[in-house]
Design a protein around this motif. Structure first.
Motif, short mmCIF file in Angstrom:
data_model
loop_
_atom_site.label_atom_id
_atom_site.label_comp_id
_atom_site.label_asym_id
_atom_site.label_seq_id
_atom_site.Cartn_x
_atom_site.Cartn_y
_atom_site.Cartn_z
N TYR A 170 0.83 -1.20 0.00
CA TYR A 170 0.00 0.00 0.00
C TYR A 170 0.87 1.26 0.00
O TYR A 170 0.49 2.28 -0.59
CB TYR A 170 -0.97 0.00 1.18
N LEU A 228 -0.90 4.70 -1.25
CA LEU A 228 -2.12 4.82 -0.45
C LEU A 228 -1.85 5.29 0.96
O LEU A 228 -2.67 5.98 1.57
CB LEU A 228 -2.86 3.47 -0.40
N ILE A 272 -8.61 1.45 4.04
CA ILE A 272 -8.19 0.57 2.94
C ILE A 272 -8.63 -0.86 3.23
O ILE A 272 -9.18 -1.54 2.35
CB ILE A 272 -6.67 0.67 2.74
N LEU A 286 -7.44 -0.28 -6.24
CA LEU A 286 -6.46 0.63 -5.63
C LEU A 286 -6.73 2.07 -6.06
O LEU A 286 -6.61 3.01 -5.25
CB LEU A 286 -5.03 0.22 -6.01
N ARG A 327 -7.51 5.10 -3.58
CA ARG A 327 -6.71 6.34 -3.65
C ARG A 327 -7.64 7.55 -3.79
O ARG A 327 -7.45 8.58 -3.13
CB ARG A 327 -5.74 6.25 -4.83
#
Length: 145
Positions: free
Chosen positions: A25, A30, A55, A65, A69
């Motif tokens: 991540y 992230l 997340i 993802l 984000r």
């Protein structure tokens, strides 16, 4: 290390994510460690843990993802600029509403899948309970399972 920062192992334990996943991540942009120790170890804050929990909660719902984000960007912008102009703020809130609606829809789909899986397991238990040669103790154990 001060009390406000945690090393990656503690963060992994608190979030129930693997070290590898947390690093992934980070590579994906992230979550970025808030600091580094003198020895170069990643250091995280409560805000970083909260971000990882967002997340973690999005992942089983099938968010990508990029979607993660985007949602994190929305929340960051709402948190850092609470007095942003009303048009921008409303646009951010509308984007967040879309994520909430998508999450609600995905949760309902998961509930349907779970109900089907439970029905399937019950069917198997019933079949096992009526199988020729199945003894009473085994049937009782299967019924309790």
């Amino acid at each position: 290390m001060d009390d406000e920062h945690m090393q990656i192992g503690e963060v992994a334990a608190r979030t129930e994510l693997s070290l590898r996943t947390i690093r992934h991540y980070e590579e994906a942009g992230l979550v970025i460690p808030s600091a580094r120790s003198q020895g170069g170890f990643r250091l995280y804050t409560e805000a970083d843990v909260a971000r990882l929990m967002v997340i973690r909660r999005m992942k089983p719902l099938g968010f990508t993802l990029d979607e993660m984000r985007d949602l994190l960007d929305i929340t960051d912008r709402l948190d850092t600029a609470p007095s942003a102009d009303s048009v921008e703020r409303e646009a951010l809130l509308e984007r967040m509403r879309v994520y909430e609606q998508t999450a609600a829809r995905k949760i309902e789909e998961l509930r349907t899948q779970l109900t089907r899986a439970e029905d399937f397991a019950a069917t198997l238990r019933t079949r096992l309970g009526h199988a020729p040669g199945e003894d009473t103790a085994a049937r009782a154990a299967a019924a309790r399972a």
